[in-house]
Design an enzyme around this catalytic site. Structure first.
Site, mmCIF file in Angstrom:
data_model
loop_
_atom_site.group_PDB
_atom_site.id
_atom_site.type_symbol
_atom_site.label_atom_id
_atom_site.label_comp_id
_atom_site.label_asym_id
_atom_site.label_seq_id
_atom_site.Cartn_x
_atom_site.Cartn_y
_atom_site.Cartn_z
ATOM 1 C CD GLU A 166 -13.671 -14.599 25.055
ATOM 2 O OE1 GLU A 166 -14.202 -14.910 24.002
ATOM 3 O OE2 GLU A 166 -14.045 -13.666 25.774
ATOM 4 C CB CYS A 212 -8.587 -21.262 20.404
ATOM 5 S SG CYS A 212 -8.211 -19.521 20.144
ATOM 6 C CB CYS A 240 -6.659 -5.134 15.881
ATOM 7 S SG CYS A 240 -4.965 -5.761 15.855
ATOM 8 C CB CYS A 289 -9.837 -7.214 17.619
ATOM 9 S SG CYS A 289 -9.603 -8.588 18.752
ATOM 10 N N GLY A 309 -5.406 -11.499 23.568
ATOM 11 C CA GLY A 309 -4.051 -11.057 23.887
ATOM 12 C C GLY A 309 -3.072 -11.240 22.748
ATOM 13 C CB SER A 369 -2.149 -16.129 15.977
ATOM 14 O OG SER A 369 -2.633 -15.092 15.158
ATOM 15 C CB SER A 417 -2.851 -10.830 12.662
ATOM 16 O OG SER A 417 -3.259 -12.002 13.319
ATOM 17 C CG LEU A 418 -0.301 -8.824 6.114
ATOM 18 C CD1 LEU A 418 0.969 -8.408 6.839
ATOM 19 C CD2 LEU A 418 0.039 -9.704 4.906
ATOM 20 C CG HIS A 419 -5.692 -8.043 10.009
ATOM 21 N ND1 HIS A 419 -6.149 -9.322 9.781
ATOM 22 C CD2 HIS A 419 -5.391 -7.998 11.332
ATOM 23 C CE1 HIS A 419 -6.121 -10.003 10.919
ATOM 24 N NE2 HIS A 419 -5.670 -9.240 11.861
ATOM 25 C CG ASN A 462 -17.545 -13.281 14.344
ATOM 26 O OD1 ASN A 462 -18.684 -13.517 13.979
ATOM 27 N ND2 ASN A 462 -17.115 -13.530 15.560
ATOM 28 C CB CYS A 482 -10.507 -12.743 19.681
ATOM 29 S SG CYS A 482 -9.750 -13.701 18.430
HETATM 30 N N1 SAH Z 1 -2.932 -10.990 18.900
HETATM 31 C C1 SAH Z 1 -2.813 -12.127 18.047
HETATM 32 C C2 SAH Z 1 -3.815 -13.223 18.352
HETATM 33 C C3 SAH Z 1 -5.222 -12.788 18.452
HETATM 34 S S1 SAH Z 1 -6.585 -13.094 17.547
HETATM 35 C C4 SAH Z 1 -2.915 -11.722 16.600
HETATM 36 O O1 SAH Z 1 -3.110 -10.536 16.334
HETATM 37 O O2 SAH Z 1 -2.738 -12.557 15.732
HETATM 38 C C5 SAH Z 1 -6.525 -14.224 16.294
HETATM 39 C C6 SAH Z 1 -7.024 -13.654 14.962
HETATM 40 O O3 SAH Z 1 -8.431 -13.295 14.986
HETATM 41 C C7 SAH Z 1 -6.295 -12.389 14.559
HETATM 42 O O4 SAH Z 1 -5.905 -12.490 13.216
HETATM 43 C C8 SAH Z 1 -7.335 -11.330 14.765
HETATM 44 O O5 SAH Z 1 -7.080 -10.196 14.019
HETATM 45 C C9 SAH Z 1 -8.598 -12.055 14.355
HETATM 46 N N2 SAH Z 1 -9.839 -11.389 14.789
HETATM 47 C C10 SAH Z 1 -10.016 -10.603 15.861
HETATM 48 N N3 SAH Z 1 -11.287 -10.160 15.933
HETATM 49 C C11 SAH Z 1 -11.925 -10.671 14.870
HETATM 50 C C12 SAH Z 1 -13.270 -10.562 14.391
HETATM 51 N N4 SAH Z 1 -14.174 -9.850 15.022
HETATM 52 N N5 SAH Z 1 -13.585 -11.225 13.254
HETATM 53 C C13 SAH Z 1 -12.656 -11.962 12.621
HETATM 54 N N6 SAH Z 1 -11.395 -12.114 13.032
HETATM 55 C C14 SAH Z 1 -11.015 -11.465 14.138
#
Ligand code: SAH
Length: 355
Positions: free
Chosen positions: A94, A107, A118, A121, A163, A195, A218-220, A294, A337
Site C-alpha cells: 500500500e 508514503c 515489531c 505493527c 517493509g 525511515s 524508529s526507536l520506540h 494506531n 502501515c
Molecule cells: N520499517 C521502517 C518503516 C516502516 S513504518 C521503520 O521501522 O521505520 C513507519 C513508522 O510507523 C515506524 O516508526 C513504525 O514503527 C510505525 N508504526 C507501525 N505500525 C504502527 C501503528 N499501528 N501505529 C503507529 N505507528 C506505527
C-alpha cells in the site's frame, strides 16, 4: 503483450537507451518518453500522443509499463488517498498520498510484508514475502502522482510504508534516483525521508551515498530491555550501535535525524521512559516524533490516554527535546502501515506530515 516483457521502470535508462538504439530512434524520443512518464503523468502508452502510433505499439510490445493493478483506492475527508496495489505475483502493498497545505507527500512501501517483527505493527504480522523491485517502487510513485490534480505537484516522499527500506537499499536507491532527477520527479533529497528500524551497516552505506536523504530512526523504546521486546531485531543490534550510526549519518549529511516513538499505553509511555528518552537524545541534533499508537485489530496494544500523552510530552519538553506529536490524518481509510492490506478498523496516523 507478453507478461514476460521487462518492466520498463526497472532499469529505465538502460531500457530506453537500448530500445532507442535497436529502433534507430532520434535522441529526443527518450526525453519525450521520460516526460510522459514523470511530468505528464501518462496512464498508458496510448496517452503519449506525440509519439508515432507505430512507436507506441513497439514500446507496448517490448515493455510492461505497469505491473501492478490498483486493488483498492480510498479517499478520506482530509484529502488523504490510499492505494492498495496487487502486484503481478499476487502480493499486495500500500501507498499513501497526503495533502497538507501546499505539501503533497507520498508514503511508499519497499517490501511485501516486513521481516523486522515489531510487535505492534500490522505490516510484519506475517513476516516478509519479498523485496519490491526498483520498477515496482517507481510505479508506486507514479501511480500516486497520477492521483494529483494537474495543478498539484508532488513535493515530498517518505519511505515509511510497508517493509524495512534499509533491507532493500539495492532496489530503493535507484528508484529514489529517479525521484530526484530533474528529468524524473525532481524532488530533492532533503524532501525525501527514509525511515528505518535501525540497521547500522545500512545506515553507514546510506552515509556513503552521494544523496543526503533525511533519516528517520524508529526507536520506540529508550532502553534495550524494552526495545528487545517491542522491536525484536534489536536483540542483535542494540540502541547504542544505532545511535552511533545515526550520529555518523548526521556528521556526514548535516541532516537532523528524526527519531520515531510509537506511544503504547502502559508499555513505553511511563514518566521514566520519557526521562530516559530525554537523556538519550540530549546533546543530539534530533527531532522526536511521537506517534500515539494506531490500534491494529487483533493486537492487544492500546493508545495512551490524552493525559498520559501530555505527561510524556511535558517531560521531554522540559528536558529541551524537540518533540512533535503526529496529528491524525486519513481517518477511516486505514492509512497506516500494513493496515489497508489487512483491512483493519479505521483511524490512522499521519505518517508523514511532521517530518
Ligand atoms: N520499517 C521502517 C518503516 C516502516 S513504518 C521503520 O521501522 O521505520 C513507519 C513508522 O510507523 C515506524 O516508526 C513504525 O514503527 C510505525 N508504526 C507501525 N505500525 C504502527 C501503528 N499501528 N501505529 C503507529 N505507528 C506505527
Amino acid at each position: 503483450m507478453s507478461t514476460e516483457n521487462p518492466h520498463l521502470l526497472d532499469a529505465l535508462d538502460v531500457s530506453l537507451a537500448e530500445f532507442a538504439a535497436a529502433h534507430a530512434l532520434p535522441k529526443y524520443r527518450v526525453g519525450q518518453i521520460r516526460r510522459w512518464l514523470f511530468e505528464k503523468r501518462a496512464g498508458d502508452w496510448d496517452a503519449m500522443s506525440d509519439l508515432p502510433k507505430g512507436l507506441r505499439e513497439q514500446l507496448a510490445e517490448s515493455f510492461r509499463l505497469w505491473t501492478a493493478s490498483i486493488a483498492r483506492h480510498t479517499t478520506a475527508d482530509d484529502g488523504t488517498e490510499k492505494l492498495l496495489f496487487a502486484l503481478a505475483d499476487g502480493g499486495q502493498v500500500e501507498s499513501v498520498l497526503l495533502r497538507d497545505e501546499v505539501r503533497r507527500t507520498i508514503c511508499i512501501s519497499t517490501q511485501v510484508g516486513c521481516g523486522m517483527g515489531c510487535v505492534f505493527c500490522a505490516s510484519g504480522l506475517d513476516g516478509v514475502d519479498r523485496n519490491l523491485t526498483t520498477g515496482e517502487i517507481i510505479e508506486e510513485m507514479l501511480q500516486l502522482q497520477r492521483l494529483l490534480a494537474p495543478e498539484e505537484r508532488l513535493s515530498h516522499i517518505v519511505v515509511m510504508g510497508m517493509g524495512e527500506p534499509l533491507a532493500n537499499l539495492d532496489r530503493l536507491l535507484p528508484a529514489l534516483e529517479e525521484a530526484r532527477r530533474p528529468d524524473g520527479l525532481g524532488i530533492s533529497a532533503r524532501r525525501i525521508t527514509i525511515s528505518t528500524v535501525g540497521l547500522p551497516p545500512a545506515i553507514d552505506r546510506l552515509a556513503r551515498h552521494e544523496a543526503n536523504y533525511r533519516l528517520a530512526v524508529s526507536l520506540h523504546a529508550p532502553n534495550d530491555e524494552l526495545r528487545n521486546e517491542l522491536v525484536p531485531v534489536n536483540k542483535n543490534i542494540g540502541i547504542d550501535a544505532i545511535m552511533a550510526a545515526a550520529d555518523r549519518y548526521f556528521d556526514v549529511s548535516g541532516r537532523r535525524i528524526t527519531y520515531e516513538y510509537v506511544l503504547l499505553a502502559n508499555l513505553n509511555d511511563r514518566p521514566e521512559h520519557a526521562g530516559q528518552l530525554a537523556r538519550l537524545l540530549a546533546g543530539r541534533e534530533a527531532l522526536l516524533n511521537v506517534i500515539p499508537y494506531n490500534p491494529v485489530a487483533g493486537l492487544p496494544y492500546e493508545t495512551p490516554t490524552p493525559e498520559r500523552q501530555h505527561a510524556f510530552r511535558a517531560i521531554l519538553e522540559r528536558a529541551g527535546v524537540t518533540v512533535k506529536f503526529r496529528h491524525r490524518k486519513g481517518n477511516r481509510i486505514d492509512a497506516a502501515c500494513g493496515q489497508l492490506r489487512r483491512s483493519q478498523q479505521p483511524t490512522v496516523v499521519d505518517i508523514a506530515a511532521q517530518i
